[in-house]
Design an enzyme around this catalytic site. Structure first.
Site, PDB file in Angstrom:
ATOM      1  CE  LYS A  72       7.351  55.806  51.908  1.00  0.00           C
ATOM      2  NZ  LYS A  72       7.644  54.793  50.877  1.00  0.00           N
TER       3      LYS A  72
ATOM      4  CB  SER B 143       8.003  56.765  47.554  1.00  0.00           C
ATOM      5  OG  SER B 143       7.920  55.556  48.269  1.00  0.00           O
TER       6      SER B 143
ATOM      7  CB  SER C 288       9.827  53.182  47.567  1.00  0.00           C
ATOM      8  OG  SER C 288       9.156  53.732  46.471  1.00  0.00           O
TER       9      SER C 288
END
Lengths: 484, 477
Positions: free
Chosen positions: A76, A151, A175
């Protein structure tokens, strides 16, 4: 190659079925041909990855093969990577290159992974649909018109579309778990403090936790065994023994006490999602687990408490992005105040600015007691609720997200509807508990996730239950048609 | 109307640690700008603070030094404001649960009486960097070497009533932190900076007037002048029928006046909240006791002991106890020569004079305590006179060896036997019949002439006491 689990890939690499270089090339080919549909990457590291794979093969030939040797993964874009830009999904950090690796990155590198690139995400991890990214929407591989969740949307899609073997993510209010649920994969958020936060761009420090997005619980166990552990650079990381997660997967579920949180099946849950989760629970019952109902009376306050604490912490955490030392700076500032105002106005997106404003307000003199202190009190009550629940059960099971993936744009103008995406996940962050989402079925061709919440530091039980469930089901093995 | 000033000080003491409070970067003063700022000090994304355990040792030592209560569970908070030399946009400090609570110090007033000043609290925090406004052609430079340097902010009660009292208090805190090795006390390097809260009220009134805060005063002289200026200014304001505004001020030494800071340099709401990156720091009684057991003798106790043990005057004892290295030097030298009064005089006059001339600290003295002790021993046993000793002291200072080596090499031993001095005296008496007449006629003062002649003839090496006796005896014959 791309459908194999990490365990299978490791066996194939060791057996000489294919090389890490071939494996990496294969994934890179897939990314080049498929990712234009998904937009799951912000930065692709083709050259670096191929070189790393080449070295990995050389090392393996010499008998050096650490635990995840040659496994292609994605980070990420919230984890700092030395010499490679880390944008955090923001214009603010468009050109930011950290001079250090996050502990998570460092540990996975030492374990021999190949990093294919850095994945798209909601800006500064603030969002539940990946629509707040400065680098464009990410599309759900099960339906390209739908969001992947957020997210960690890019990481979830890269794993679901088989563009990598596994991905890292972070989970502040859901997330990892919510995008895992919406994309039909396995997402694990460990106990707060289980994995170091060093080098992970902070959103809400007391809630942020790194974790993994994988095809299966077994893969999650492998990732966690590398990522977990105390880090002297993070004062909030826990100095606790890290169990041998993969070794504990095979114990049976028989006799395990499963708690169903009554409140999770009341308001806000889509009926078809509820039905999927109930079937999943029935499957666990078949495996010999006992089911009982528990009540988490204060859980209804979780979202309001979260939307005070997280913005409050973010309002301070994001103050460093001021245009002075690094990151986005506005053109021709005419004063210091102008530099601050315009750099931050232009560098941050709407949702980030909204949360900074909310947090700044909540911490203001005269409001602190009414908001921040009250939210912390609720947080303690929620913790207590969970503690009492774990007196009588070993694990809590429920839905991950209230409904399957929604359409891009559907909720982006309705913050409350968007915030309710995390209604079932947020309480774990407030309490610091470990939790996972695993695929439990489909509704209208869209995946549905089931959430498993464990006691403190008891990721092993979560992974074991998930693995035993996945031995009986194949929801986690389904590949979206767009990625076939 | 007669006015009374009410003064409280907030003193920022830089702690003398090798590395910063939340990072491993060096705290050394004077390095190239930004060469001692690591990613944590720069506030890069993703970095985290880790507390330097050493700062707690020093803060607890200070707390014990002022008889304070120790915060067994202290909590760091974030204080939010934007400024270019504050890289994170917040300062990590301690608001609600500081490490040191309460305490008091006793200061000596000019009239010789003592006064107790209360300390409200002392808390740990990180220093900010520096903005440099010169040399950048209309722009500002930022040096973050100082960012993250550990500070102990010592907050006093508003117990002081004059600039003199405030300076005496500040000097005592300075002396104490140096004694305890809490700080290097280098005022010129910013190791101690004072914020002065000043208000005035009609004498006899018990409620407080509106106060102003004069920030960042970094010398005792400026502190005195800033407070005096502020008292006078406030009296003028009130006597003109206006009100004092609760302002944050800066003292400008060049103009010798205070002026309000620009509003951008101050913030009204710091939005404090507990620092989520750090856990509360919990210390136990055993930890505190281990620090207590290692505390050195404190200034007041040392002065009392010096007067009692060595029979020194309060003034001498206070001067010698001003700094721990000076006190240690004195004690070591006194022990070697066995004469504390002699040692005190030499340390105060000869040694201090020489150090001042060369602008050196006691720790940089070219004559060690052992060397001085050995020199003084030779005065005590009458090997040399005090006058010759000054020459020997200079020779030691120049690195020519120990006292004994220099005395031997230069043949400076006093001539102490009558056999050696007698013939010299005889010769001088024989050559100066006029003076002999005068002496015998009753002019005692002429004795000095003969002694001077003998000392000259022996190049000062004759024992003056002995010469006196011999001359007197021979003249009477």
């Amino acid at each position: 190659m791309h459908t194999k689990s990490i365990t299978e890939l490791l066996a194939a690499l060791q057996g000489g079925e294919f090389s890490a270089h071939e494996l990496t090339s294969h994934f890179l080919d897939r990314i080049r041909s498929l990712d234009p549909h998904y937009n799951s990457f912000i930065t692709l590291l083709e050259e670096d990855a191929l070189q790393a794979a080449f070295r990995s093969d050389q090392r393996r030939a010499k008998g050096e093969a650490p635990l995840l040797s040659g496994i292609p993964i994605v980070h990420k874009d919230i984890f700092c990577t030395q010499g490679i830009r880390t944008t955090c999904g923001s214009r603010m950090l468009h050109d930011f290159i950290a001079p250090y690796d996050a502990t998570v990155v460092e540990k996975l590198n030492q374990a021999g992974v190949i990093v294919l690139g850095k994945s798209n995400m909601d800006e500064f991890a603030m969002g539940s649909s990946n629509e707040t990214s400065h680098y464009g929407n990410v599309h759900n591989p099960w339906d390209l018109e739908r969001v992947p969740g957020g997210s960690s949307g890019g990481s979830a899609v890269a794993v679901a579309a088989r563009l990598c073997a596994a991905a890292t993510g972070t989970d502040t209010g859901g997330s990892i778990r919510q995008p895992a649920s919406l994309c039909g994969i396995t997402g694990l958020k460990p106990t707060y403090g289980r994995i170091s936060r060093w080098g992970m761009v902070a959103y809400a420090s007391s809630l942020d936790q790194a974790g993994s997005l994988t095809r299966s619980a077994e893969d999650a166990a492998l990732m966690l065994s590398v990522m977990a552990g105390h880090d002297p650079r993070d004062s909030t990381s826990i100095a606790a023994h890290v169990p041998h997660y993969t070794a504990e997967l095979d114990s049976e579920v028989k006799g395990l006490r499963i708690g169903l949180c009554r409140e999770y099946f009341e308001d806000g849950l889509d009926a078809s999602v509820a039905a999927c989760v109930q079937e999943g629970i029935a499957e666990l019952e078949k495996l010999g687990a006992t089911i009982s109902e528990v009540s988490l009376a204060n859980i209804k306050h979780a979202i309001p408490a979260y939307y005070v604490i997280a913005p409050a912490e973010c309002s301070a955490n994001l103050s460093r992005f001021d245009g002075v030392r690094y990151g986005y700076r506005c053109d021709d500032p005419d004063s210091l105040e102008d530099l601050y105002k315009r750099s931050r106005s232009e560098g941050f997106g709407r949702e980030v600015k909204r949360r900074i404003m909310v947090g700044t307000f909540a911490l203001s003199a005269g409001y602190y007691d009414a908001y921040y202190r009250k939210a912390q009190q609720i947080r303690r009550l929620i913790k207590n609720d969970f503690s009492s629940a774990f007196d009588s059960v070993d694990i809590l099971v429920g839905p991950t997200a209230p409904a399957p993936a929604f359409k891009i744009g559907e909720k982006s103008e309705d913050q409350i509807a968007m915030y309710l995406q995390d209604i079932f996940t947020i309480a774990c962050n407030l309490a610091g508990l470990p939790a996972a989402s695993i695929p439990v079925g489909f509704v209208d061709g869209l995946p549905v996730g089931m959430q498993l919440i464990g006691n403190y530091l008891d990721e092993a039980t979560i992974l074991r239950v998930a693995h035993q469930f996945q031995l009986q089901t194949d929801w986690h093995g389904r590949v979206p048609a767009t990625a076939a | 109307m007669e006015w009374e000033a009410v003064i409280g000080l907030e003193i920022h003491v830089q702690l003398d640690t090798r590395s910063k409070i939340f990072s491993g970067a060096s705290t050394k003063f004077g390095a190239e700008p930004n060469s001692q700022a690591c990613p944590v000090d720069l506030g890069l994304p993703g970095v985290l603070p880790v507390v330097n355990a050493e700062v707690f040792k020093k803060a607890v030592a200070f707390g014990l030094g002022i008889g304070a209560e120790i915060g067994y569970r202290s909590v760091f908070d974030r204080k939010n404001y934007f400024y270019p030399d504050l890289p994170k946009g917040y300062q990590i400090t301690q608001l609600q649960f500081p490490i040191v609570l309460g305490g008091q110090v006793e200061i000596a007033l000019p009239d010789g009486t003592a006064k107790t000043i209360g300390v409200t609290r002392a808390h740990l925090e990180e220093d900010a960097g520096k903005s440099v406004h010169e040399d950048f052609h209309g722009m500002s430079g930022i040096d973050l070497n100082r960012a993250g340097t550990p500070l102990l902010e010592v907050v006093s009660e508003p117990d002081m009533r004059s600039a003199e009292e405030a300076v005496a208090y500040a000097k005592y805190i300075h002396q104490l932190v140096c004694y305890l090795d809490v700080s290097d006390g280098e005022m010129s390097q910013g190791s101690m900076r004072c914020d002065a809260n000043v208000s005035i009220r009609p004498k006899g009134q018990t409620t407080l007037g509106t106060r102003t805060e004069t920030k960042n005063v970094n010398s005792f002289r400026f502190l005195q002048r800033a407070i005096n200026f502020e008292i006078a200014r406030q009296i003028d304001v009130l006597e003109a029928g206006d009100s004092v505004l609760q302002d944050t001020l800066l003292y400008d030494p060049a103009l010798d006046q205070t002026r309000p800071m620009r509003s951008k340099e101050t913030a009204t709401d710091y939005r404090y909240f507990p620092e989520p990156d750090l856990l509360p720091v919990v210390i136990d009684a055993a930890y505190v006791e281990s620090i207590r057991s290692q505390l050195p003798e404190l200034p007041h106790a040392k002065v009392s002991r010096f007067t009692a043990q060595y029979g020194l005057s309060k003034v001498d004892a206070t001067i010698l106890a001003a700094e721990r290295p000076l006190a240690d030097y004195f004690e070591q030298a006194a022990e070697i020569c066995g004469d504390a009064t002699l040692t005190a005089n030499w340390v105060r006059v000869e040694l201090t004079g020489q150090l001042n001339r060369e602008n050196l600290a006691i720790t940089e003295s070219a004559v060690s305590a052992v060397q001085l002790g050995q020199l003084l021993l030779r005065i005590k046993d009458e090997t040399i006179s005090g006058k010759i000793a000054k020459d020997v002291f200079d020779a030691i200072w120049q690195g020519q060896g120990s006292a004994d080596e220099i005395i031997a090499a230069k043949g400076l031993q006093q001539i102490t036997n009558t056999v050696a001095i007698g013939p010299i005296v005889d010769e001088i008496i024989a050559n100066n019949p006029k003076q002999v007449e005068q002496f015998r006629a009753g002019r005692e003062k002429v004795l000095g002439f003969f002694i001077g002649q003998v000392m000259q003839a022996t190049e000062g090496k004759a024992n003056p006491k002995q010469v006196n006796e011999i001359v007197r005896e021979k003249l009477k014959q």
